[in-house]
Design a protein around this motif. Structure first.
Motif, PDB file in Angstrom:
ATOM      1  N   GLN A   1       5.265   8.071 -14.500  1.00  0.00           N
ATOM      2  CA  GLN A   1       4.263   8.250 -13.464  1.00  0.00           C
ATOM      3  C   GLN A   1       3.295   7.042 -13.996  1.00  0.00           C
ATOM      4  N   TRP A   2       2.905   6.095 -13.251  1.00  0.00           N
ATOM      5  CA  TRP A   2       2.008   4.964 -13.496  1.00  0.00           C
ATOM      6  C   TRP A   2       0.851   4.937 -12.434  1.00  0.00           C
ATOM      7  N   PHE A   3      -0.499   4.644 -13.024  1.00  0.00           N
ATOM      8  CA  PHE A   3      -1.396   4.182 -11.959  1.00  0.00           C
ATOM      9  C   PHE A   3      -2.064   3.241 -12.846  1.00  0.00           C
ATOM     10  N   ILE A   4      -2.295   2.260 -12.050  1.00  0.00           N
ATOM     11  CA  ILE A   4      -3.228   1.106 -12.849  1.00  0.00           C
ATOM     12  C   ILE A   4      -4.581   0.856 -11.512  1.00  0.00           C
ATOM     13  N   GLY A   5      -5.437   0.315 -12.060  1.00  0.00           N
ATOM     14  CA  GLY A   5      -6.526  -0.474 -11.056  1.00  0.00           C
ATOM     15  C   GLY A   5      -7.828  -0.672 -11.849  1.00  0.00           C
TER      16      GLY A   5
ATOM     17  N   LEU B   1     -12.638   3.134  -5.574  1.00  0.00           N
ATOM     18  CA  LEU B   1     -11.487   2.665  -6.566  1.00  0.00           C
ATOM     19  C   LEU B   1     -10.670   1.739  -5.836  1.00  0.00           C
ATOM     20  N   ALA B   2      -9.811   0.901  -6.622  1.00  0.00           N
ATOM     21  CA  ALA B   2      -8.724   0.146  -6.116  1.00  0.00           C
ATOM     22  C   ALA B   2      -7.744   0.458  -7.124  1.00  0.00           C
ATOM     23  N   ALA B   3      -6.326   0.578  -6.685  1.00  0.00           N
ATOM     24  CA  ALA B   3      -5.374   0.897  -7.642  1.00  0.00           C
ATOM     25  C   ALA B   3      -3.832   0.480  -7.072  1.00  0.00           C
ATOM     26  N   LYS B   4      -2.916   0.574  -8.084  1.00  0.00           N
ATOM     27  CA  LYS B   4      -1.525   0.765  -7.469  1.00  0.00           C
ATOM     28  C   LYS B   4      -0.660   1.820  -8.363  1.00  0.00           C
ATOM     29  N   SER B   5       0.121   2.296  -7.572  1.00  0.00           N
ATOM     30  CA  SER B   5       0.967   3.343  -8.268  1.00  0.00           C
ATOM     31  C   SER B   5       2.244   2.841  -8.519  1.00  0.00           C
TER      32      SER B   5
ATOM     33  N   ALA C   1       0.920  -1.208  -0.055  1.00  0.00           N
ATOM     34  CA  ALA C   1      -0.115   0.097  -0.048  1.00  0.00           C
ATOM     35  C   ALA C   1       0.911   1.256  -0.069  1.00  0.00           C
ATOM     36  N   GLN C   2       2.087   1.273   0.573  1.00  0.00           N
ATOM     37  CA  GLN C   2       2.810   2.268   1.008  1.00  0.00           C
ATOM     38  C   GLN C   2       4.030   2.488  -0.324  1.00  0.00           C
ATOM     39  N   SER C   3       3.949   1.259  -0.863  1.00  0.00           N
ATOM     40  CA  SER C   3       4.974   1.160  -2.165  1.00  0.00           C
ATOM     41  C   SER C   3       6.280   1.352  -1.526  1.00  0.00           C
ATOM     42  N   CYS C   4       6.701   0.435  -0.515  1.00  0.00           N
ATOM     43  CA  CYS C   4       7.949   0.533  -0.052  1.00  0.00           C
ATOM     44  C   CYS C   4       9.023  -0.192  -0.815  1.00  0.00           C
ATOM     45  N   ASN C   5      10.077   0.195  -1.313  1.00  0.00           N
ATOM     46  CA  ASN C   5      11.074  -0.359  -2.004  1.00  0.00           C
ATOM     47  C   ASN C   5      11.978  -1.610  -1.199  1.00  0.00           C
TER      48      ASN C   5
ATOM     49  N   GLN D   1      -7.085  -2.094  -3.112  1.00  0.00           N
ATOM     50  CA  GLN D   1      -7.859  -1.105  -2.174  1.00  0.00           C
ATOM     51  C   GLN D   1      -7.459  -0.522  -1.028  1.00  0.00           C
ATOM     52  N   ASP D   2      -6.360  -1.208  -0.400  1.00  0.00           N
ATOM     53  CA  ASP D   2      -5.756  -0.540   0.460  1.00  0.00           C
ATOM     54  C   ASP D   2      -4.879   0.601   0.224  1.00  0.00           C
ATOM     55  N   VAL D   3      -4.235   0.485  -1.209  1.00  0.00           N
ATOM     56  CA  VAL D   3      -3.517   1.683  -1.460  1.00  0.00           C
ATOM     57  C   VAL D   3      -4.396   3.001  -1.907  1.00  0.00           C
ATOM     58  N   VAL D   4      -5.654   2.875  -1.880  1.00  0.00           N
ATOM     59  CA  VAL D   4      -6.606   3.792  -2.203  1.00  0.00           C
ATOM     60  C   VAL D   4      -7.092   4.444  -0.485  1.00  0.00           C
ATOM     61  N   GLN D   5      -7.238   3.436   0.326  1.00  0.00           N
ATOM     62  CA  GLN D   5      -7.820   3.816   1.388  1.00  0.00           C
ATOM     63  C   GLN D   5      -6.736   4.270   2.545  1.00  0.00           C
ATOM     64  N   HIS D   6      -5.589   3.839   2.425  1.00  0.00           N
ATOM     65  CA  HIS D   6      -4.693   4.487   3.296  1.00  0.00           C
ATOM     66  C   HIS D   6      -3.099   4.422   2.593  1.00  0.00           C
ATOM     67  N   GLY D   7      -2.780   4.243   1.473  1.00  0.00           N
ATOM     68  CA  GLY D   7      -1.656   4.115   0.847  1.00  0.00           C
ATOM     69  C   GLY D   7      -1.444   5.241  -0.084  1.00  0.00           C
ATOM     70  N   THR D   8      -0.525   5.179  -1.385  1.00  0.00           N
ATOM     71  CA  THR D   8      -0.130   6.244  -2.265  1.00  0.00           C
ATOM     72  C   THR D   8      -1.265   6.714  -3.150  1.00  0.00           C
ATOM     73  N   GLY D   9      -2.438   6.079  -3.075  1.00  0.00           N
ATOM     74  CA  GLY D   9      -3.460   6.550  -3.927  1.00  0.00           C
ATOM     75  C   GLY D   9      -4.669   7.192  -3.226  1.00  0.00           C
ATOM     76  N   LYS D  10      -4.395   7.775  -2.006  1.00  0.00           N
ATOM     77  CA  LYS D  10      -5.488   8.490  -1.247  1.00  0.00           C
ATOM     78  C   LYS D  10      -6.076   9.602  -2.082  1.00  0.00           C
ATOM     79  N   VAL D  11      -5.391  10.177  -3.162  1.00  0.00           N
ATOM     80  CA  VAL D  11      -6.200  11.132  -3.860  1.00  0.00           C
ATOM     81  C   VAL D  11      -7.365  10.677  -4.700  1.00  0.00           C
TER      82      VAL D  11
END
Length: 593
Positions: free
Chosen positions: A548-552, A528-532, A367-371, A510-520
């Protein structure tokens, strides 16, 4: 004896002259409408030789959207000018002045157009046919000048042309005609100067597009190039109810236009948007930037190239593959904790969050896209497993529709779709640093926006990789079905991810949007559900930039569409335009549902 010979010679000459006269009479009078076994109409042909003709329609087939709305081939009223000699009541200068006022142009532009006119031509500005309004049409007809005719001209491409890179363009390519269409050339159906598809659907569906003949309008003249009294302009057409054919695409014209408008409003200079129907992976919209118009092709600029089909570094959207591989092989648990202090020294890897995420689970790391989390996961994976799971999700392989179609084996509907890659051929795929970089979508990894959107569809189908269609039917001109392209799966893949893993990845989006890098995306009309993803690259000048990518998918409750957005070559410090565009595209889809 001599007298007798002279008599017979004269008699023979008389008989020959009589025969020739009868034959000449037959050709000139009796058989003018049907001469020889081929029924050649001499009167018609003598007139046609003195006709000044202009092509209204090449006879090429057109493309339509899923509702039957035309994507190409719109007809518009236009001014056709015939180069004839006449003596109008008014002087030529007065006629020019009148027509200039009617067309709302300048005398210089009009005179430049008319100068040296040796064949009929349609009035155009900046390379585009000018569409006449009702008032202009009435004014031109009121002039009653035979050299000016209002005709309905078929313009293949609109301004702007929707899905221009997908549709492609037509142009002359004599070498390809000889190589691919020798049979049609030998039968006189094509000439070396014939325009054929050079890219896009115009190219892949060329065998069913080039038609059986053009529609022309002609003005008949005498030997002095003067209009013949009583012979008005005449339209000549093949008049076949079956041709030209109609290519029925899967696109939604309304969605396509609005997506392109959103890209323009956000000033997206480079990138692509792909919208797929989650039910069957059919393409609903395919948009590419920079802008391109098929009537003005600059091959060197590359704007004609469809970036939805070009493979580029995917950045963190590839973490979907890494997570799926680790979960399916039971090498990690969703709630397992990892330490991220912002760096991973042994591989020189850093996290986008410089101070690090601290103690973080695999699930939250996605969700936080941690490398750092995914670099550590990569140490547990074999490079070959990463390759295999990427393939299982439709990456590193062509996914666009392919199959036997209309007597063509392995026909590919998508033009120039790139397959992408996970590792380069010479890369040591089991090297720890290679795996760490690859796990976060860097190093050698290349993915197309079409593949990225289709990966989301694959997860929604519990690991089944569907093959996106862009055309679903070819129809005759009268509407009857000629051939359909059936729904297909991508074959030859090394297995599939488990249904459990697919469901987990969908939940994590869904986590990405709810509390991750996709909160916008929380402000979108749908849930929505997505991944940045942010891929670090260099531009053509060697400067560091990012893709810059976004899929979902959306809506979460009943997924209808999978979307991939790519905005290329952005400054490293630039706001995330891909996230905003993803939200706008989903709002467009929500409005139309």
């Amino acid at each position: 004896m001599i007298k007798h010979r002279i008599f017979y010679i004269l008699l023979g000459i008389a008989a020959l002259l009589l025969t020739l006269n009868v034959r000449l009479f037959w050709i000139q009078v009796a058989a003018t409408r049907s001469w020889s076994a081929r029924d050649i109409d001499l009167v018609e042909n003598s007139v046609i030789q003195r006709a000044k003709a202009f092509m209204l329609d090449t006879g090429r087939g057109d493309f339509y959207d899923r509702q039957g709305q035309p994507l190409t081939g719109g007809e518009i009223p236009a001014l056709t000018v015939f180069p004839v000699q006449e003596r109008p009541a008014a002087s030529q200068d007065e006629v020019d002045h009148r027509i200039v006022r009617i067309l709302h142009t300048t005398e210089d532009k009009w005179k430049e157009f008319r100068k040296g006119l040796t064949a009929p031509a349609v009035w155009a500005e900046d390379g585009m046919t000018v569409e006449l309004d009702a008032q202009q049409i009435a004014a031109i007809r009121a002039l009653q000048i035979p050299q000016f005719e209002v005709t309905r001209v078929k313009e293949r491409y609109a301004a702007p042309q929707p899905a221009s890179q997908l549709i492609g363009y037509v142009g002359q390519d004599p070498a390809r005609i000889v190589r691919q269409y020798m049979s049609e050339f030998q039968q006189g159906q094509m000439q070396l100067t014939s325009a054929i598809g050079g890219a896009g659907l115009e190219k892949t569906f060329e065998p069913w597009l080039h038609g059986i003949g053009a529609t022309r309008v002609a003005l008949f003249t005498d030997g002095f190039k003067r209009p013949l009294p009583g012979l008005a302009t005449r339209v000549v057409s093949p008049g076949n109810e079956y041709y030209p054919l109609k290519i029925m695409t899967t696109l939604d014209l309304s969605v396509q236009r609005r997506v392109e408008q959103a890209m323009a409003a956000l000033q997206v200079k480079e990138g692509a948007v792909v919208v797929l129907d989650t039910a069957n992976a059919d393409a609903v919209a395919i948009a590419s930037r920079p802008a391109f118009h098929p009537a003005r092709v600059d091959l060197e600029s590359g704007a004609w190239s469809n970036r939805a089909l070009k493979a580029v570094p995917p950045g963190s959207i590839f973490k979907t593959v890494t997570a799926a591989a680790a979960l399916d092989e039971k090498l990690a648990d969703p709630e397992e904790l990892f330490d991220c202090n912002g760096t991973l020294g042994k591989y020189g890897l850093t996290c986008w969050k410089k101070e690090g995420h601290g103690r973080i689970s695999l699930r939250d790391g996605y969700a936080q896209s941690c490398n750092i989390v995914f670099a550590q996961i990569a140490e547990r994976l074999q490079g070959s497993s990463m390759q295999a799971y990427a393939n299982q999700l439709g990456l590193g392989v062509p996914v666009g529709w392919k199959g036997d179609f209309m007597q063509q084996r392995d026909f590919r509907a998508w033009d120039a779709e790139e397959r992408g890659q996970i590792f380069a051929p010479t890369t040591a795929i089991e090297d720890g640093g290679v795996k760490a970089q690859s796990a976060i979508g860097q190093r050698d990894v290349l993915v197309t926006p079409l593949q990225a959107a289709n990966m989301v569809v694959t997860l929604l189908h519990q690991g089944e990789v569907l093959s996106p269609r862009i055309v679903h039917e070819v129809r005759f001109n009268n509407g009857r079905l000629m051939q359909s392209l059936d729904e297909r799966r991508v074959s030859g893949l090394p297995g599939a991810v488990s249904e459990r893993t697919a469901d987990i990845m969908l939940d994590w989006m869904q986590d990405v949007v709810q509390h991750g890098t996709g909160k916008v995306l929380q402000s979108a009309e749908w849930s929505l559900a997505a991944k940045s993803g942010t891929a670090q690259v260099t531009d053509k000048h060697g400067r560091p930039v990012v893709h810059q990518w976004f899929i979902g998918y959306g809506p979460v409750e009943e997924p209808k569409f999978a979307v991939a957005v790519l905005v290329q070559n952005m400054p490293e410090s630039a706001p995330n335009k891909a996230a905003v565009l993803f939200r706008e595209v989903m709002n467009i889809l929500a409005d139309g549902s």
